[in-house]
Motif scaffolding. Structure first.
Motif, PDB file in Angstrom:
ATOM      1  N   LEU A  13     -31.729  15.693 -47.292  1.00 13.87           N
ATOM      2  CA  LEU A  13     -30.785  14.230 -47.462  1.00 13.87           C
ATOM      3  C   LEU A  13     -29.741  13.982 -45.412  1.00 13.87           C
ATOM      4  N   LEU A  14     -28.920  15.156 -45.692  1.00 17.06           N
ATOM      5  CA  LEU A  14     -28.073  14.963 -44.664  1.00 17.06           C
ATOM      6  C   LEU A  14     -28.997  14.709 -43.111  1.00 17.06           C
ATOM      7  N   THR A  15     -30.034  14.923 -43.344  1.00 16.63           N
ATOM      8  CA  THR A  15     -31.185  14.399 -42.019  1.00 16.63           C
ATOM      9  C   THR A  15     -31.868  12.686 -42.240  1.00 16.63           C
ATOM     10  N   LEU A  16     -31.666  12.257 -43.172  1.00 17.63           N
ATOM     11  CA  LEU A  16     -31.210  11.259 -43.353  1.00 17.63           C
ATOM     12  C   LEU A  16     -30.923  10.244 -43.117  1.00 17.63           C
ATOM     13  N   MET A  17     -29.315  11.053 -43.583  1.00 16.01           N
ATOM     14  CA  MET A  17     -28.511   9.778 -43.647  1.00 16.01           C
ATOM     15  C   MET A  17     -27.459   9.512 -41.708  1.00 16.01           C
ATOM     16  N   LEU A  18     -27.772  10.924 -41.411  1.00 14.35           N
ATOM     17  CA  LEU A  18     -27.442  10.684 -39.994  1.00 14.35           C
ATOM     18  C   LEU A  18     -28.856  10.042 -39.456  1.00 14.35           C
ATOM     19  N   GLY A  19     -30.067  10.585 -39.472  1.00 14.16           N
ATOM     20  CA  GLY A  19     -31.088   8.995 -38.691  1.00 14.16           C
ATOM     21  C   GLY A  19     -30.503   7.627 -38.673  1.00 14.16           C
ATOM     22  N   SER A  20     -30.094   7.121 -40.145  1.00 18.80           N
ATOM     23  CA  SER A  20     -30.058   6.125 -40.623  1.00 18.80           C
ATOM     24  C   SER A  20     -28.445   5.169 -40.080  1.00 18.80           C
ATOM     25  N   GLY A  21     -28.120   6.208 -39.878  1.00 21.61           N
ATOM     26  CA  GLY A  21     -26.825   5.585 -39.716  1.00 21.61           C
ATOM     27  C   GLY A  21     -26.251   6.066 -37.959  1.00 21.61           C
ATOM     28  N   SER A  22     -27.149   6.662 -37.257  1.00 20.56           N
ATOM     29  CA  SER A  22     -27.401   5.908 -36.001  1.00 20.56           C
ATOM     30  C   SER A  22     -28.137   5.080 -35.411  1.00 20.56           C
ATOM     31  N   VAL A  23     -29.350   5.346 -36.498  1.00 23.25           N
ATOM     32  CA  VAL A  23     -29.825   3.549 -36.452  1.00 23.25           C
ATOM     33  C   VAL A  23     -28.894   2.674 -36.782  1.00 23.25           C
ATOM     34  N   SER A  24     -28.194   2.623 -37.465  1.00 23.02           N
ATOM     35  CA  SER A  24     -27.566   1.686 -38.270  1.00 23.02           C
ATOM     36  C   SER A  24     -25.732   0.895 -36.691  1.00 23.02           C
ATOM     37  N   ALA A  25     -25.908   2.642 -35.919  1.00 25.97           N
ATOM     38  CA  ALA A  25     -24.476   1.922 -34.685  1.00 25.97           C
ATOM     39  C   ALA A  25     -25.895   1.777 -33.937  1.00 25.97           C
ATOM     40  N   PHE A  26     -26.537   1.639 -33.444  1.00 25.06           N
ATOM     41  CA  PHE A  26     -26.796   1.299 -31.925  1.00 25.06           C
ATOM     42  C   PHE A  26     -27.579   0.230 -32.504  1.00 25.06           C
ATOM     43  N   LEU A  27     -28.245  -0.360 -33.853  1.00 27.45           N
ATOM     44  CA  LEU A  27     -28.525  -2.358 -34.151  1.00 27.45           C
ATOM     45  C   LEU A  27     -27.100  -2.568 -34.242  1.00 27.45           C
ATOM     46  N   GLY A  28     -25.511  -2.436 -34.912  1.00 34.75           N
ATOM     47  CA  GLY A  28     -24.622  -2.749 -34.586  1.00 34.75           C
ATOM     48  C   GLY A  28     -24.040  -2.956 -33.009  1.00 34.75           C
ATOM     49  N   PHE A  29     -24.038  -1.953 -32.076  1.00 34.40           N
ATOM     50  CA  PHE A  29     -23.639  -2.443 -30.826  1.00 34.40           C
ATOM     51  C   PHE A  29     -24.224  -3.359 -30.045  1.00 34.40           C
ATOM     52  N   ASP A  30     -25.943  -3.094 -30.569  1.00 35.66           N
ATOM     53  CA  ASP A  30     -27.166  -3.684 -29.621  1.00 35.66           C
ATOM     54  C   ASP A  30     -26.580  -5.984 -30.035  1.00 35.66           C
ATOM     55  N   ILE A  31     -26.535  -5.442 -31.459  1.00 34.99           N
ATOM     56  CA  ILE A  31     -26.475  -7.195 -31.789  1.00 34.99           C
ATOM     57  C   ILE A  31     -25.232  -7.788 -31.325  1.00 34.99           C
ATOM     58  N   GLY A  32     -23.417  -7.002 -31.531  1.00 35.81           N
ATOM     59  CA  GLY A  32     -22.262  -7.464 -30.883  1.00 35.81           C
ATOM     60  C   GLY A  32     -22.475  -7.799 -29.124  1.00 35.81           C
ATOM     61  N   SER A  33     -23.148  -6.540 -28.888  1.00 36.15           N
ATOM     62  CA  SER A  33     -23.530  -6.853 -27.256  1.00 36.15           C
ATOM     63  C   SER A  33     -23.640  -8.051 -26.570  1.00 36.15           C
ATOM     64  N   LYS A  34     -25.048  -8.465 -27.652  1.00 33.24           N
ATOM     65  CA  LYS A  34     -25.737 -10.094 -27.792  1.00 33.24           C
ATOM     66  C   LYS A  34     -24.621 -11.160 -27.512  1.00 33.24           C
TER      67      LYS A  34
END
Length: 230
Positions: A13-34
């Motif tokens: 569960l911790l691994t899945l949470m960290l992975g989903s958080g990283s994916v969300s952060a990356f997607l948010g940064f990419d959308i904001g930069s664009k």
């Protein structure tokens, strides 16, 4: 076994949470930069504004003069103003001189032109006595008289003994001013005035002056028929 399965589930569960958080952060940064692409912050540096202003002015076709050219223009303007002022002063001086000459001419002509009936002169013992003019001024008749001693000896006069008579033989009173009490031998011409009150000359057409030296009384100066008509 149950404990191991619980730990494994927790780790998963911790691994899945960290992975989903990283994916969300990356997607948010990419959308904001664009989304912020093409947006820049305003440049508030003064040097940049000055450079932009210069670039803009040059684009509009403006030209900058060199320092030497500016100094030449300023010097020419100063010299032009100075010359203009000096020319105005010279013109004013010329006008004043012309005006003064025009004012002085009538006075000079009046002085040079002798009064009708004058001068009236007499001479005795080398002493010349003359009446140059007669004018009314300040409630009195002013006689302009000259005295000159061409003799070898000095002559003294006491002007309180000056006799003034009118054409009817009446004695008139008067006063003298500016005449010397002693005339030196071979001396210059001395000028003075004899004043007679106007009230004594109502019906008088001419007068006579008579004086003798004092105290010797060797000579007698008498000027007759001096016109005093008003």
């Amino acid at each position: 076994m149950r404990i191991n399965s619980t730990v494994l589930l927790t780790l998963t569960l911790l691994t899945l949470m960290l992975g989903s958080g990283s994916v969300s952060a990356f997607l948010g940064f990419d959308i904001g930069s664009k989304a912020l692409k093409g947006v820049t912050t305003p440049d508030s540096r003064p040097t940049t504004k000055f450079n932009n202003a210069k670039t803009g002015s040059s684009q509009h076709g403006g030209t900058f003069l060199k320092e030497e050219e500016i100094l030449k223009i300023v010097k020419a303007r100063i010299e032009g103003k100075t010359r203009t002022k000096s020319e105005k002063i010279e013109e004013e001086e010329e006008e004043d001189t012309t005006t003064n000459k025009q004012k002085q001419k009538p006075q000079e002509e009046i002085q040079e032109k002798p009064q009708a009936g004058f001068p009236v002169t007499t001479e005795s013992g080398g002493v010349n006595f003359s009446v140059q003019s007669a004018r009314y001024s300040g409630g009195a008749l002013q006689l302009q008289v000259n005295l000159q001693n061409k003799g070898k000896d000095s002559v003294r006069f006491l002007y309180s003994f000056l006799d003034i008579t009118d054409n009817k033989g009446r004695t008139l009173s008067g006063s003298t001013d500016g005449l010397p009490s002693e005339l030196p031998a071979n001396g210059p011409t001395f000028s003075g005035t004899v004043s007679i009150p106007t009230a004594l000359l109502d019906d008088v057409k001419s007068i006579s002056l008579s004086i003798t030296d004092y105290p010797a009384q060797k000579l007698k100066l008498e000027v007759s028929d001096i016109p005093v008509g008003k």
